[in-house]
Design a protein around this motif. Sequence first.
Motif, PDB file in Angstrom:
ATOM      1  N   MET A 183       0.852  -1.169   0.000  1.00 19.89           N
ATOM      2  CA  MET A 183       0.000   0.000   0.000  1.00 19.89           C
ATOM      3  C   MET A 183       0.896   1.230   0.000  1.00 19.89           C
ATOM      4  SD  MET A 183      -2.822   1.106   2.779  1.00 19.89           S
ATOM      5  CE  MET A 183      -1.690   1.482   4.080  1.00 19.89           C
ATOM      6  N   LYS A 184       1.002   1.876  -1.122  1.00 19.34           N
ATOM      7  CA  LYS A 184       1.902   3.018  -1.233  1.00 19.34           C
ATOM      8  C   LYS A 184       1.186   4.362  -1.168  1.00 19.34           C
ATOM      9  CE  LYS A 184       5.248   0.503  -3.938  1.00 19.34           C
ATOM     10  NZ  LYS A 184       6.317   0.300  -3.035  1.00 19.34           N
ATOM     11  N   LYS A 185      -0.100   4.420  -1.413  1.00 16.40           N
ATOM     12  CA  LYS A 185      -0.840   5.683  -1.439  1.00 16.40           C
ATOM     13  C   LYS A 185      -1.370   6.040  -0.052  1.00 16.40           C
ATOM     14  CE  LYS A 185      -0.893   6.235  -5.973  1.00 16.40           C
ATOM     15  NZ  LYS A 185      -0.496   7.336  -6.734  1.00 16.40           N
TER      16      LYS A 185
ATOM     17  N   HIS B  60       5.945  -0.596   7.706  1.00 11.11           N
ATOM     18  CA  HIS B  60       6.307  -2.013   7.731  1.00 11.11           C
ATOM     19  C   HIS B  60       7.225  -2.275   8.927  1.00 11.11           C
ATOM     20  CE1 HIS B  60       7.050  -6.006   6.291  1.00 11.11           C
ATOM     21  NE2 HIS B  60       8.352  -5.802   6.409  1.00 11.11           N
ATOM     22  N   ASP B  61       6.919  -3.317   9.698  1.00 14.51           N
ATOM     23  CA  ASP B  61       7.686  -3.642  10.898  1.00 14.51           C
ATOM     24  C   ASP B  61       7.808  -5.159  11.017  1.00 14.51           C
ATOM     25  OD1 ASP B  61       8.688  -3.996  13.525  1.00 14.51           O
ATOM     26  OD2 ASP B  61       7.790  -2.089  14.138  1.00 14.51           O
TER      27      ASP B  61
ATOM     28  N   ASP C 217       8.246  -3.224   0.598  1.00 18.49           N
ATOM     29  CA  ASP C 217       8.948  -2.288  -0.279  1.00 18.49           C
ATOM     30  C   ASP C 217       9.389  -1.072   0.518  1.00 18.49           C
ATOM     31  OD1 ASP C 217       8.633  -3.854  -2.502  1.00 18.49           O
ATOM     32  OD2 ASP C 217       6.873  -2.787  -3.247  1.00 18.49           O
ATOM     33  N   ILE C 218      10.342  -0.337  -0.006  1.00 19.70           N
ATOM     34  CA  ILE C 218      10.802   0.880   0.643  1.00 19.70           C
ATOM     35  C   ILE C 218       9.646   1.887   0.696  1.00 19.70           C
ATOM     36  CG2 ILE C 218      11.706   2.115  -1.365  1.00 19.70           C
ATOM     37  CD1 ILE C 218      14.198   2.642   0.484  1.00 19.70           C
ATOM     38  N   ASN C 219       9.506   2.582   1.805  1.00 19.81           N
ATOM     39  CA  ASN C 219       8.439   3.561   2.037  1.00 19.81           C
ATOM     40  C   ASN C 219       7.047   2.942   1.932  1.00 19.81           C
ATOM     41  OD1 ASN C 219      10.277   5.637   2.450  1.00 19.81           O
ATOM     42  ND2 ASN C 219      10.405   6.035   0.258  1.00 19.81           N
TER      43      ASN C 219
END
Length: 112
Positions: free
Chosen positions: A1-3, A68-69, A96-98
């Motif tokens: 989920m990037k947004k 993310h953890d 993924d990153i960020n």
Amino acid sequence: MKKYSIARLNKVATVGHMDTTYNSIGVPADTFAPDFTIFYGSYSRGVDRTLSLTGTALEDTTVIAIRHDERLTDKQRIQLAGGVTYYIKSIEADDDINAFDTLTLTLKKGKG
């Protein structure tokens, strides 16, 4: 989920596990034992997703977003604001990153 904006992670949750403690007369009780804290934000499902969950085991759940953890597992418990303890029903991870993860939580019945 990037947004998802990192600025929306404006609440603090405590991640922990359940531990057995004994009162002064030796009666055992399950209590929440904190492990670490994380920042989280509210996450709302779309109308179509909400309707598709009606009548399922996920109908009475809450979803939150976190960074993310790797430390999180579905065996842990989470206390949100007000000290309410939830079970982690599922973790939808994105490493993924960020990226952000979504956690589906269900209310823990009883004390603790």
